[in-house]
Design a protein around this motif. Structure first.
Motif, PDB file in Angstrom:
ATOM      1  N   MET A 145     -15.033  80.554   7.276  1.00  0.00           N
ATOM      2  CA  MET A 145     -15.366  81.431   8.397  1.00  0.00           C
ATOM      3  C   MET A 145     -16.649  82.172   8.055  1.00  0.00           C
ATOM      4  O   MET A 145     -16.776  82.730   6.964  1.00  0.00           O
ATOM      5  CB  MET A 145     -14.230  82.421   8.653  1.00  0.00           C
ATOM      6  CG  MET A 145     -14.523  83.446   9.732  1.00  0.00           C
ATOM      7  SD  MET A 145     -13.116  84.567   9.976  1.00  0.00           S
ATOM      8  CE  MET A 145     -13.888  85.903  10.894  1.00  0.00           C
ATOM      9  N   CYS A 146     -17.596  82.160   8.982  1.00  0.00           N
ATOM     10  CA  CYS A 146     -18.903  82.782   8.743  1.00  0.00           C
ATOM     11  C   CYS A 146     -19.248  83.775   9.846  1.00  0.00           C
ATOM     12  O   CYS A 146     -18.900  83.565  11.013  1.00  0.00           O
ATOM     13  CB  CYS A 146     -20.020  81.737   8.714  1.00  0.00           C
ATOM     14  SG  CYS A 146     -19.847  80.466   7.464  1.00  0.00           S
ATOM     15  N   SER A 147     -19.937  84.835   9.474  1.00  0.00           N
ATOM     16  CA  SER A 147     -20.614  85.733  10.408  1.00  0.00           C
ATOM     17  C   SER A 147     -22.039  85.837   9.903  1.00  0.00           C
ATOM     18  O   SER A 147     -22.334  86.553   8.952  1.00  0.00           O
ATOM     19  CB  SER A 147     -19.934  87.107  10.442  1.00  0.00           C
ATOM     20  OG  SER A 147     -20.570  87.965  11.361  1.00  0.00           O
ATOM     21  N   ASP A 148     -22.925  85.076  10.522  1.00  0.00           N
ATOM     22  CA  ASP A 148     -24.237  84.780   9.948  1.00  0.00           C
ATOM     23  C   ASP A 148     -25.322  85.580  10.664  1.00  0.00           C
ATOM     24  O   ASP A 148     -25.648  85.308  11.823  1.00  0.00           O
ATOM     25  CB  ASP A 148     -24.502  83.279  10.072  1.00  0.00           C
ATOM     26  CG  ASP A 148     -25.669  82.813   9.229  1.00  0.00           C
ATOM     27  OD1 ASP A 148     -26.448  83.665   8.771  1.00  0.00           O
ATOM     28  OD2 ASP A 148     -25.795  81.592   9.035  1.00  0.00           O
ATOM     29  N   ALA A 149     -25.895  86.553   9.968  1.00  0.00           N
ATOM     30  CA  ALA A 149     -26.881  87.449  10.590  1.00  0.00           C
ATOM     31  C   ALA A 149     -28.313  86.961  10.459  1.00  0.00           C
ATOM     32  O   ALA A 149     -29.239  87.651  10.886  1.00  0.00           O
ATOM     33  CB  ALA A 149     -26.760  88.845   9.965  1.00  0.00           C
ATOM     34  N   ARG A 150     -28.532  85.780   9.914  1.00  0.00           N
ATOM     35  CA  ARG A 150     -29.904  85.347   9.635  1.00  0.00           C
ATOM     36  C   ARG A 150     -30.753  85.191  10.888  1.00  0.00           C
ATOM     37  O   ARG A 150     -31.978  85.340  10.827  1.00  0.00           O
ATOM     38  CB  ARG A 150     -29.878  84.046   8.834  1.00  0.00           C
ATOM     39  CG  ARG A 150     -29.404  84.237   7.395  1.00  0.00           C
ATOM     40  CD  ARG A 150     -29.354  82.926   6.644  1.00  0.00           C
ATOM     41  NE  ARG A 150     -28.353  82.013   7.200  1.00  0.00           N
ATOM     42  CZ  ARG A 150     -28.178  80.774   6.784  1.00  0.00           C
ATOM     43  NH1 ARG A 150     -28.938  80.276   5.818  1.00  0.00           N
ATOM     44  NH2 ARG A 150     -27.239  80.005   7.320  1.00  0.00           N
ATOM     45  N   SER A 151     -30.123  84.893  12.026  1.00  0.00           N
ATOM     46  CA  SER A 151     -30.864  84.754  13.289  1.00  0.00           C
ATOM     47  C   SER A 151     -30.579  85.910  14.237  1.00  0.00           C
ATOM     48  O   SER A 151     -30.813  85.811  15.435  1.00  0.00           O
ATOM     49  CB  SER A 151     -30.482  83.430  13.966  1.00  0.00           C
ATOM     50  OG  SER A 151     -30.763  82.331  13.140  1.00  0.00           O
ATOM     51  N   SER A 152     -30.084  87.031  13.684  1.00  0.00           N
ATOM     52  CA  SER A 152     -29.586  88.113  14.544  1.00  0.00           C
ATOM     53  C   SER A 152     -30.677  88.939  15.190  1.00  0.00           C
ATOM     54  O   SER A 152     -30.425  89.624  16.182  1.00  0.00           O
ATOM     55  CB  SER A 152     -28.674  89.036  13.730  1.00  0.00           C
ATOM     56  OG  SER A 152     -29.408  89.655  12.673  1.00  0.00           O
ATOM     57  N   SER A 153     -31.888  88.915  14.631  1.00  0.00           N
ATOM     58  CA  SER A 153     -32.933  89.817  15.125  1.00  0.00           C
ATOM     59  C   SER A 153     -34.309  89.252  14.833  1.00  0.00           C
ATOM     60  O   SER A 153     -34.514  88.538  13.845  1.00  0.00           O
ATOM     61  CB  SER A 153     -32.783  91.195  14.465  1.00  0.00           C
ATOM     62  OG  SER A 153     -33.811  92.066  14.882  1.00  0.00           O
ATOM     63  N   LEU A 154     -35.250  89.591  15.704  1.00  0.00           N
ATOM     64  CA  LEU A 154     -36.660  89.261  15.453  1.00  0.00           C
ATOM     65  C   LEU A 154     -37.348  90.344  14.644  1.00  0.00           C
ATOM     66  O   LEU A 154     -38.519  90.209  14.281  1.00  0.00           O
ATOM     67  CB  LEU A 154     -37.392  89.068  16.783  1.00  0.00           C
ATOM     68  CG  LEU A 154     -36.896  87.921  17.663  1.00  0.00           C
ATOM     69  CD1 LEU A 154     -37.664  87.888  18.983  1.00  0.00           C
ATOM     70  CD2 LEU A 154     -37.012  86.592  16.939  1.00  0.00           C
ATOM     71  N   LYS A 155     -36.625  91.397  14.358  1.00  0.00           N
ATOM     72  CA  LYS A 155     -37.179  92.524  13.623  1.00  0.00           C
ATOM     73  C   LYS A 155     -37.343  92.178  12.143  1.00  0.00           C
ATOM     74  O   LYS A 155     -36.513  91.473  11.562  1.00  0.00           O
ATOM     75  CB  LYS A 155     -36.229  93.722  13.772  1.00  0.00           C
ATOM     76  CG  LYS A 155     -36.748  95.036  13.252  1.00  0.00           C
ATOM     77  CD  LYS A 155     -35.717  96.117  13.556  1.00  0.00           C
ATOM     78  CE  LYS A 155     -36.154  97.449  13.004  1.00  0.00           C
ATOM     79  NZ  LYS A 155     -35.130  98.482  13.254  1.00  0.00           N
ATOM     80  N   ASP A 156     -38.420  92.665  11.528  1.00  0.00           N
ATOM     81  CA  ASP A 156     -38.652  92.427  10.109  1.00  0.00           C
ATOM     82  C   ASP A 156     -37.899  93.455   9.259  1.00  0.00           C
ATOM     83  O   ASP A 156     -37.390  94.457   9.762  1.00  0.00           O
ATOM     84  CB  ASP A 156     -40.146  92.510   9.791  1.00  0.00           C
ATOM     85  CG  ASP A 156     -40.931  91.382  10.436  1.00  0.00           C
ATOM     86  OD1 ASP A 156     -40.360  90.281  10.573  1.00  0.00           O
ATOM     87  OD2 ASP A 156     -42.088  91.604  10.838  1.00  0.00           O
ATOM     88  N   ASP A 157     -37.864  93.216   7.942  1.00  0.00           N
ATOM     89  CA  ASP A 157     -37.344  94.162   6.954  1.00  0.00           C
ATOM     90  C   ASP A 157     -35.885  94.537   7.176  1.00  0.00           C
ATOM     91  O   ASP A 157     -35.489  95.693   7.010  1.00  0.00           O
ATOM     92  CB  ASP A 157     -38.201  95.442   6.924  1.00  0.00           C
ATOM     93  CG  ASP A 157     -39.656  95.148   6.612  1.00  0.00           C
ATOM     94  OD1 ASP A 157     -39.903  94.249   5.795  1.00  0.00           O
ATOM     95  OD2 ASP A 157     -40.524  95.805   7.205  1.00  0.00           O
TER      96      ASP A 157
END
Length: 510
Positions: A414-426
């Motif tokens: 089971m994954c909750s993957d935030a890698r594509s969650s935002s265009l924001k940097d840092d």
């Protein structure tokens, strides 16, 4: 704690800003765990025994219905940590607004041989059959985590036990320990002092070195004053977690009004301190959860308190929606930026489950998720939800399952993957993940996700595996947020049932 019809939440808080420092014990009250009213701080540095900080601790309700708080104070610039107590100034005040720190503090000081800078966070006390109260204090010796055990007959004079209740090598400093009983059979919670043959014990620690929490189930040997973990999970940082995401410094308490044990967890921010200053706040309490023991006896189950349903608004329901490979279907009719989504997926066969690479045995589930994310085509999975998604999927936070075949058994990730969650940097954007110990005989997997602007709190297989993520979309905000179900596996998957609700804002109590 629950006291005279009111829930009291005490928490670490900086009244002077949204970054760490100037910590006091803030205090909020509620009658339903959902709608809260903040009060003035309960404890703040004011005495020699806590002049450099009032840190974590616990509440205990003593016989005669008298609550007492135990907390860690720092006495000097050398970070010497001691254990203090505070009592209500006025028991007739239903909100217990004011607390007094008697002058006979501190109750416990680190003796010779105890690391005085790693000696903190006393637990709720429990009463033994011998009439003595007991607490744990977290600490370490070199790199060995320790739960120190202290005993007292009158709650004022405390004596350190000859041996720690439990220790574990290579785990570093133990923070925020929690020790409590759970029923082997049944869904009721137990008061912290309950002992007996139908009881297992849980020892949870927050590991400063990993910033994750770990727990074991085991046996409390009262004659030897030792806790012996079962051999069904690792006793350390490869062990079971309450939550495989952004979740730390948790505390449970017994709720006598509904005979249940409630777990609170804290999630910090994943953006920068400058962002926190701009927001004017930092850190949240996640939704309180009910804890029970899984019927297999090997792990805990967690589920949002049922009171949360009071915030549900508009509902959308559908069933028997087939998702072929590459399908992405939008869930409309609710507010996806604030939603409660409960979905059950079914699949006709396990035959297409992809092989579990033997080299992954050395990896955490989080590492496997980073290798096999939601966009990596699989056999059975990935399938699940795309939460806080922009219309064209420039941003999205997927919560999903993949099923692998490992020898004669199946492994569910089971994954909750935030890698594509935002265009924001840092931003800190991890691929949080955990394995799910679930029987796939009925070829179904369930998922519930609580979505609230910057948090996605998910419960797999009815609370066997839980993952909380903090995310900060720039496009998928407010009415521009979308919610989808998806399948990127070769095997067709059916949304057997899906219920989603818009969630209303809680209110402040009168």
């Amino acid at each position: 704690m629950y006291y005279n019809g009111i829930y009291h939440l005490f928490y670490q808080y900086n009244p002077k800003g949204s970054v760490w420092g100037n910590i006091v014990w803030a205090h909020s009250v509620s009658t339903d765990l959902i709608n809260w009213t903040p009060l003035e701080p309960a404890i703040f540095p004011s005495k020699p025994f806590d002049q450099y900080g009032c840190w974590s601790g616990s509440a205990t309700v003593l016989p005669g219905n008298k609550p007492v708080i135990l907390y860690t104070g720092i006495t000097d610039e050398n970070n010497t940590q001691v254990q203090n107590y505070a009592v209500p100034a006025n028991l007739s005040d239903p909100y217990l607004r004011e607390w007094v720190k008697p002058d006979n503090n501190p109750l416990i000081v680190p003796e010779a041989g105890v690391n005085k800078t790693a000696f903190r966070d006393p637990t709720t006390a429990w009463l033994g059959r011998d009439g003595h109260w007991r607490i744990l204090v977290g600490g370490r010796r070199k790199n060995r985590g320790i739960a120190f055990l202290y005993r007292s007959r009158d709650f004022l004079k405390w004596t350190k036990a000859k041996h720690a209740l439990h220790t574990s090598a290579g785990t570093g400093n133990w923070e925020c320990p929690d020790f409590y009983p759970v029923l082997k059979q049944g869904s009721n919670g137990l008061d912290t002092s309950v002992l007996g043959p139908n009881v297992k014990h849980v020892l949870k620690v927050s590991l400063d070195v990993t910033r994750y929490e770990y727990y074991t189930l085991g046996t409390y040997q009262t004659d030897k004053e030792r806790y012996i973990p079962d051999n069904t999970s690792a006793d350390g940082w490869k062990g079971l977690r309450y939550d495989y995401g952004n979740f730390y410094a948790s505390k449970s308490f017994y709720d006598p009004s509904k005979n249940r044990r409630i777990l609170w967890g804290w999630a910090n921010e994943s953006d920068s301190a400058n962002d926190d200053v701009r927001k004017g706040w930092a850190g949240i309490q996640l939704i309180p959860r009910v804890i029970t023991l899984d019927r297999n006896g090997k792990q805990l189950l967690q589920w949002p308190v049922p009171e949360l349903k009071r915030l549900r608004g508009e509902n959308v329901h559908f069933r028997d929606q087939v998702l072929n490979k590459g399908d992405v279907v939008e869930v409309t009719g609710i507010t996806p930026a604030q939603a409660d989504v409960d979905v059950t997926f079914s699949f006709p066969s396990l035959d297409l489950a992809e092989p579990f690479d033997p080299t992954w045995e050395l990896l955490d589930a989080q590492d496997v998720c980073s290798l096999r994310g939601s966009s990596v085509e699989g056999g059975l999975g990935p399938f699940g939800l795309l939460t806080l998604a922009s219309e064209n999927l420039e941003e999205y936070t997927p919560v999903f399952f993949r099923v692998f075949k490992a020898g004669y058994k199946h492994v569910v990730l089971m994954c909750s993957d935030a890698r594509s969650s935002s265009l924001k940097d840092d931003l800190y954007r991890p691929s949080f993940a955990g394995f799910v110990d679930v029987d796939l005989t009925d070829k179904k997997l369930s998922l519930r996700s609580l979505i609230d602007h910057s948090v996605v709190e998910s419960f797999g297989a009815r609370g066997k595996t839980c993952i909380s993520s903090r995310v900060y979309p720039t496009l998928a905000i407010y009415d521009k947020a979308h919610l989808y179900v998806f399948n990127n596996g070769t095997e067709a998957v059916t949304v057997k049932t899906l219920d989603a609700w818009s969630m209303n804002r809680p209110r402040t109590m009168n």
